[in-house]
Write an enzyme that holds these catalytic residues in place. Structure first.
Site, PDB file in Angstrom:
ATOM      1  N   GLU A 105      32.773  46.247  30.073  1.00 18.85           N
ATOM      2  CA  GLU A 105      32.409  46.043  28.661  1.00 18.85           C
ATOM      3  C   GLU A 105      31.057  46.673  28.351  1.00 18.85           C
ATOM      4  O   GLU A 105      30.858  47.231  27.271  1.00 18.85           O
ATOM      5  CB  GLU A 105      32.420  44.546  28.339  1.00 18.85           C
ATOM      6  CG  GLU A 105      33.834  43.985  28.336  1.00 18.85           C
ATOM      7  CD  GLU A 105      33.878  42.480  28.182  1.00 18.85           C
ATOM      8  OE1 GLU A 105      33.237  41.775  28.986  1.00 18.85           O
ATOM      9  OE2 GLU A 105      34.559  41.994  27.262  1.00 18.85           O
ATOM     10  N   GLU A 125      39.298  39.391  33.992  1.00 23.13           N
ATOM     11  CA  GLU A 125      39.041  38.031  33.487  1.00 23.13           C
ATOM     12  C   GLU A 125      40.285  37.144  33.537  1.00 23.13           C
ATOM     13  O   GLU A 125      40.201  35.957  33.806  1.00 23.13           O
ATOM     14  CB  GLU A 125      38.503  38.070  32.065  1.00 23.13           C
ATOM     15  CG  GLU A 125      37.077  38.586  31.933  1.00 23.13           C
ATOM     16  CD  GLU A 125      36.995  40.086  31.865  1.00 23.13           C
ATOM     17  OE1 GLU A 125      37.958  40.779  32.221  1.00 23.13           O
ATOM     18  OE2 GLU A 125      35.940  40.581  31.444  1.00 23.13           O
TER      19      GLU A 125
HETATM   20  N1  T1G Z   1      29.682  36.968  39.967  1.00 21.11           N
HETATM   21  C1  T1G Z   1      29.014  36.392  40.995  1.00 21.11           C
HETATM   22  N2  T1G Z   1      29.206  36.701  42.303  1.00 21.11           N
HETATM   23  C2  T1G Z   1      30.135  37.643  42.568  1.00 21.11           C
HETATM   24  C3  T1G Z   1      30.887  38.295  41.558  1.00 21.11           C
HETATM   25  C4  T1G Z   1      30.617  37.913  40.197  1.00 21.11           C
HETATM   26  N3  T1G Z   1      31.245  38.482  39.176  1.00 21.11           N
HETATM   27  N4  T1G Z   1      31.724  39.174  42.155  1.00 21.11           N
HETATM   28  C5  T1G Z   1      31.513  39.084  43.470  1.00 21.11           C
HETATM   29  N5  T1G Z   1      30.565  38.165  43.725  1.00 21.11           N
HETATM   30  C6  T1G Z   1      30.023  37.818  45.045  1.00 21.11           C
HETATM   31  C7  T1G Z   1      31.107  37.238  45.954  1.00 21.11           C
HETATM   32  O1  T1G Z   1      31.245  35.845  45.726  1.00 21.11           O
HETATM   33  C8  T1G Z   1      30.540  37.560  47.316  1.00 21.11           C
HETATM   34  O2  T1G Z   1      29.517  36.598  47.554  1.00 21.11           O
HETATM   35  C9  T1G Z   1      29.843  38.908  47.109  1.00 21.11           C
HETATM   36  O3  T1G Z   1      29.604  39.014  45.694  1.00 21.11           O
HETATM   37  C10 T1G Z   1      30.700  40.068  47.560  1.00 21.11           C
HETATM   38  O4  T1G Z   1      31.959  39.906  46.887  1.00 21.11           O
HETATM   39  C11 T1G Z   1      31.943  38.640  29.980  1.00 21.11           C
HETATM   40  C12 T1G Z   1      33.071  36.872  31.472  1.00 21.11           C
HETATM   41  C13 T1G Z   1      33.511  43.275  42.873  1.00 21.11           C
HETATM   42  C14 T1G Z   1      35.763  43.883  43.773  1.00 21.11           C
HETATM   43  O5  T1G Z   1      36.122  39.031  38.236  1.00 21.11           O
HETATM   44  O6  T1G Z   1      36.538  41.311  42.285  1.00 21.11           O
HETATM   45  O7  T1G Z   1      32.805  39.583  33.448  1.00 21.11           O
HETATM   46  O8  T1G Z   1      30.461  35.590  49.654  1.00 21.11           O
HETATM   47  O9  T1G Z   1      33.258  39.592  49.035  1.00 21.11           O
HETATM   48  O10 T1G Z   1      35.385  42.476  48.701  1.00 21.11           O
HETATM   49  O11 T1G Z   1      34.100  39.473  29.847  1.00 21.11           O
HETATM   50  O12 T1G Z   1      33.804  40.804  44.355  1.00 21.11           O
HETATM   51  O13 T1G Z   1      28.760  37.458  49.789  1.00 21.11           O
HETATM   52  O14 T1G Z   1      28.083  35.173  48.969  1.00 21.11           O
HETATM   53  O15 T1G Z   1      34.415  39.994  46.810  1.00 21.11           O
HETATM   54  O16 T1G Z   1      33.555  44.206  48.165  1.00 21.11           O
HETATM   55  C15 T1G Z   1      34.700  39.564  35.946  1.00 21.11           C
HETATM   56  C16 T1G Z   1      34.935  39.641  40.707  1.00 21.11           C
HETATM   57  C17 T1G Z   1      33.809  38.384  35.844  1.00 21.11           C
HETATM   58  C18 T1G Z   1      34.955  40.618  39.558  1.00 21.11           C
HETATM   59  C19 T1G Z   1      33.843  43.364  45.298  1.00 21.11           C
HETATM   60  N6  T1G Z   1      34.514  40.206  37.226  1.00 21.11           N
HETATM   61  N7  T1G Z   1      34.544  40.277  41.935  1.00 21.11           N
HETATM   62  O17 T1G Z   1      34.732  42.969  46.340  1.00 21.11           O
HETATM   63  O18 T1G Z   1      33.094  41.835  47.915  1.00 21.11           O
HETATM   64  S1  T1G Z   1      34.063  37.547  34.304  1.00 21.11           S
HETATM   65  C20 T1G Z   1      35.252  39.866  38.295  1.00 21.11           C
HETATM   66  C21 T1G Z   1      35.418  41.046  42.655  1.00 21.11           C
HETATM   67  C22 T1G Z   1      33.404  38.591  33.151  1.00 21.11           C
HETATM   68  C23 T1G Z   1      33.073  39.201  30.765  1.00 21.11           C
HETATM   69  C24 T1G Z   1      33.643  38.201  31.729  1.00 21.11           C
HETATM   70  C25 T1G Z   1      34.914  41.554  43.978  1.00 21.11           C
HETATM   71  C26 T1G Z   1      34.509  43.038  43.951  1.00 21.11           C
HETATM   72  P1  T1G Z   1      29.158  36.167  49.091  1.00 21.11           P
HETATM   73  P2  T1G Z   1      33.278  40.249  47.695  1.00 21.11           P
HETATM   74  P3  T1G Z   1      34.215  42.920  47.857  1.00 21.11           P
END
Ligand code: T1G
Length: 700
Positions: A105, A125
């Protein structure tokens, strides 16, 4: 603490960089930094264009999920993106890794997007029970059209950079240095005096549907598919529809409100729990932080049956050479042929190219005799569930394989410690319990033996992730975690049909709860004869199942089991024959049948699983409640919007679960239904499994 967002000048180009490891999530300081520096660069007369880059392994991966549920802190993401959208000079987002959710976004608030060729862009999301909450449902359809935008939003799956380029989501793929490429793109935009491309103002791709609004419903219905009725998908359909007739500024306000509504739903809380639980499940509480995984360059699988073949495919799919070992040429030939057929069927369905099939098959070498495992760094045994045979094989592997090779067993129930002790190196022995079909099911229970070395455990976790599984570390007991809980459900399901329910009623209630199939349809899929043989060997009897098996009704493989299956169909059809067998069984046991409600079916099949989960936690077989949830989400089809059995127990309330179990225990005299001590304690203290997880984390 260094600033998470910085600005530097490359001549007349301002380069704004986000640096918030590990995934550049949009925490408050990042949102504030973006807003401040875009405004600063816009006000600087010496700046002709702005490039947005990210440090580390990925572009912004979304809002900071850990902030959800906490009081919102200004600026909101919408405010930051609106300020980016209002900049009066060309803005270019340089995307590598994954631009996800709020990250995409932010990039949509820029005029242009350039990406490295292996970048991925998405709005996941929906997988968190949410919808994009910072303009994604309004900008993406304007940029690429509704027919392309809806599937992206409703699936939550990322698109590749090349697909994004085709769709107009990305303006250029940059080979080589991404930032340099983005700066060159910005300079060109300045030189060509291109009009600023603002997604929020683009209408041409909406014209056709605006002229024929009824066509929207058809497009939406196709994109929603089986998720019809779930809150977030239906909210996304409603939000995207606003692009047709609601002014942009009003629509993003509505989108934000809808997002906030979803944020507090049980479904979203469950899906966010699942997201973090999956990542927690491989954190071994007592493992030294500096534990390194051993290198696994070559694997070997012992046993070319359904499981062994599927496991070998997992390694080939991950690009790891693997030797499939059988006892005879014929068995080996059959095993390799099955693998080839599996790949060819996938290719026929368009799931992979012919070249991919060839590449993967070239990584799988067949061999007869255990000697062929001598060069393997990891050996996975997948032979019959017979302890004597497994111990014999491990004894031989101990002598054949190289020092430090991981010796893993795929046993689904047997004692990993006993297998480990049949070798001179129990520290290298571990359980790696795959779920059938092993090349499809994501769950991998990693069974830690008493003597399993930390680096052996870490190797299994690392390899498990590399072969695209969801690993969960469990302890040694009969059935480990998943099957031990499944057994409790099965006992109650069998009782329910003796007491008055029919298989289709138990399965119906189960699928209505959200499982893809119920216990009896699952029994037909796995084969009723499997349990029948085990019970016969033990001198036990399940009146209904064994009567069916004795009649040759093994399930799908014989066209008849608890249900009838028409030729070539997997659709279970209730069979009056089976109803008669059930009624006779009830009569034989002197049970007066009675109508049984859906509520009772769910309480009697789900709550005993929760109870067994509590016992598993008491015994330390699982390290945290979330681990049990991940096992059921990825191994048995537990509906993600209910978060897993232990999270679901928190949702319905532990006091309620305890009281209902006590009620059923009293009514049936079945002691296994009496509430587990841990469940009693948490319920009495007004606590939850989530609070227990926090207690466990603090204690570690
Ligand atoms: N927020 C906080 N922590 C996050 C995070 C996030 N969005 N994404 C990953 N982490 C942490 C995860 O818990 C882990 O922590 C570390 O980063 C590595 O992640 C307004 C409201 C990006 C593809 O849904 O899909 O935006 O265990 O082990 O395998 O519209 O992380 O090391 O302490 O998964 O390389 C939308 C979620 C949010 C993406 C990387 N975004 N993340 O994968 O590493 S809602 C998501 C992923 C939003 C807006 C809305 C994956 C990754 P720790 P990982 P990875």
């Amino acid at each position: 603490m260094s600033e998470p967002v910085t600005l530097r000048r490359e001549g007349a180009i301002a380069v704004i960089t986000v640096n918030n490891p590990p995934v550049n999530a949009l925490k408050q300081a990042v949102r504030a930094g973006l807003q401040k520096l875009f405004k600063e660069a816009d006000a600087d007369a010496n700046v002709q264009a702005i490039v947005l880059t990210c440090a580390g392994r990925t572009f912004i991966a979304g809002a900071d999920i850990t902030e959800f549920g906490k009081p919102p802190m200004a600026p909101s993401l919408i405010e930051a993106i609106t300020d980016i959208d209002n900049v009066s000079k060309p803005t270019v987002a340089a995307i590598h890794g994954t631009a996800l959710g709020g990250g995409l976004e932010v990039a949509l608030g820029c005029n242009y997007r350039v990406a490295s060729k292996d970048a991925k862009l998405g709005l996941p999301e929906i997988k968190l029970g949410l919808i994009p909450g910072a303009g994604g449902t309004q900008r993406l359809p304007r940029l690429i059209g509704i027919e392309k935008a809806l599937p992206v939003i409703l699936s939550g799956n990322p698109v590749s950079a090349s697909q994004a380029l085709k769709d107009g989501l990305v303006d250029e793929i940059v080979e080589g240095d991404l930032t340099a490429g983005a700066i060159a793109f910005a300079k060109k935009a300045v030189a060509e005096k291109k009009p600023l491309k603002r997604a929020s103002k683009m209408d041409e791709k909406l014209a056709a549907i605006r002229a024929n609004p009824d066509s929207y419903n058809e497009i939406a219905a196709k994109a929603v598919g089986r998720n019809k009725g779930l809150k977030a998908p239906m909210a996304a359909v409603e939000a995207v529809k606003w692009t047709l007739d609601v002014p942009f500024e009003e629509a993003i306000k509505r989108e934000r409100n809808k997002f906030i509504e979803l944020l507090v739903t049980d479904e979203s809380k469950s899906q966010r729990h699942a997201f973090f639980a999956e990542r927690e499940a491989t954190k071994v509480l007592d493992m030294p932080a500096d534990t390194k995984a051993r290198e696994v360059k070559r694997a070997a699988v012992i046993g070319g049956g359904t499981m062994g073949g599927g496991i070998a495919m997992c390694f080939a799919n991950a690009g790891i050479p693997v030797t499939l070992i059988e006892t005879t040429d014929e068995f080996l030939k059959n095993g390799l042929a099955k693998i080839k057929t599996n790949y060819e069927n996938t290719a026929k369905r368009g799931g992979m190219s012919e070249a991919d099939v060839e590449k993967r098959l070239s990584l799988i070498e067949g061999a007869v005799g255990l000697e062929a495992a001598k060069d393997a760094d990891m050996v996975i045994e997948a032979v019959f569930e017979e302890m004597g045979l497994k111990k014999e094989i491990f004894g031989k592997l101990d002598a054949i394989t190289k020092k430090g090779a991981i010796l893993a067993t795929n046993t689904s129930t047997l004692d990993v410690n006993e297998i480990a002790n049949s070798t001179s190196r129990p520290q290298d022995v571990i359980g790696m319990h795959f779920f059938s079909p092993a090349n499809i099911m994501k769950l991998l229970e990693i069974v830690r033996g008493e003597k399993s070395a930390f680096d052996a455990l870490q190797t299994a976790i690392t390899v498990g992730r590399k072969i695209a599984k969801v690993p969960v570390v469990v302890g040694v007991c009969y059935g480990f975690v998943g099957n031990r809980m499944l057994h409790r459900r099965g006992v109650q399901a069998d009782r329910l049909v003796l007491e008055g329910a029919l298989p289709q009623e138990v399965d119906g209630a189960t699928t209505e709860f959200g499982f893809p199939m119920g216990p009896f349809a699952m029994g037909d899929l796995a084969g009723i004869d499997v349990g029948w043989r085990i019970r016969r060997a033990r001198g036990e009897r399940n009146e209904v199942a064994d009567t069916l098996a004795e009649a040759g009704r093994f399930g799908q493989k014989t066209g008849k089991g608890y249900y009838i299956y028409e030729k070539g169909s997997r659709t279970p059809i209730p069979d009056p024959e089976v109803e008669k067998i059930i009624l006779d069984a009830s009569a034989k046991k002197g049970i007066a049948r009675r109508p049984i409600s859906k509520q009772e079916i769910i309480e009697r099949t789900v709550y005993p699983m929760i109870n067994e989960g509590a016992r598993i936690l008491e015994e330390g077989i699982a390290s945290r409640p979330g681990d049990i949830d991940v096992i059921w989400l990825y191994g048995y089809g537990w509906p993600v919007w209910r978060g897993g059995p232990m999270h679901y127990a928190d949702t319905v309330g532990l006091k309620h679960v305890r009281d209902r179990l006590a009620h059923y225990a009293k009514g049936s005299g079945d002691k296994t239904l009496e509430p587990a001590k841990l469940l009693e304690r948490l319920a009495n203290e007004g606590k939850t499994f989530a609070s227990l997880a926090n207690e466990m984390k603090k204690a570690s």
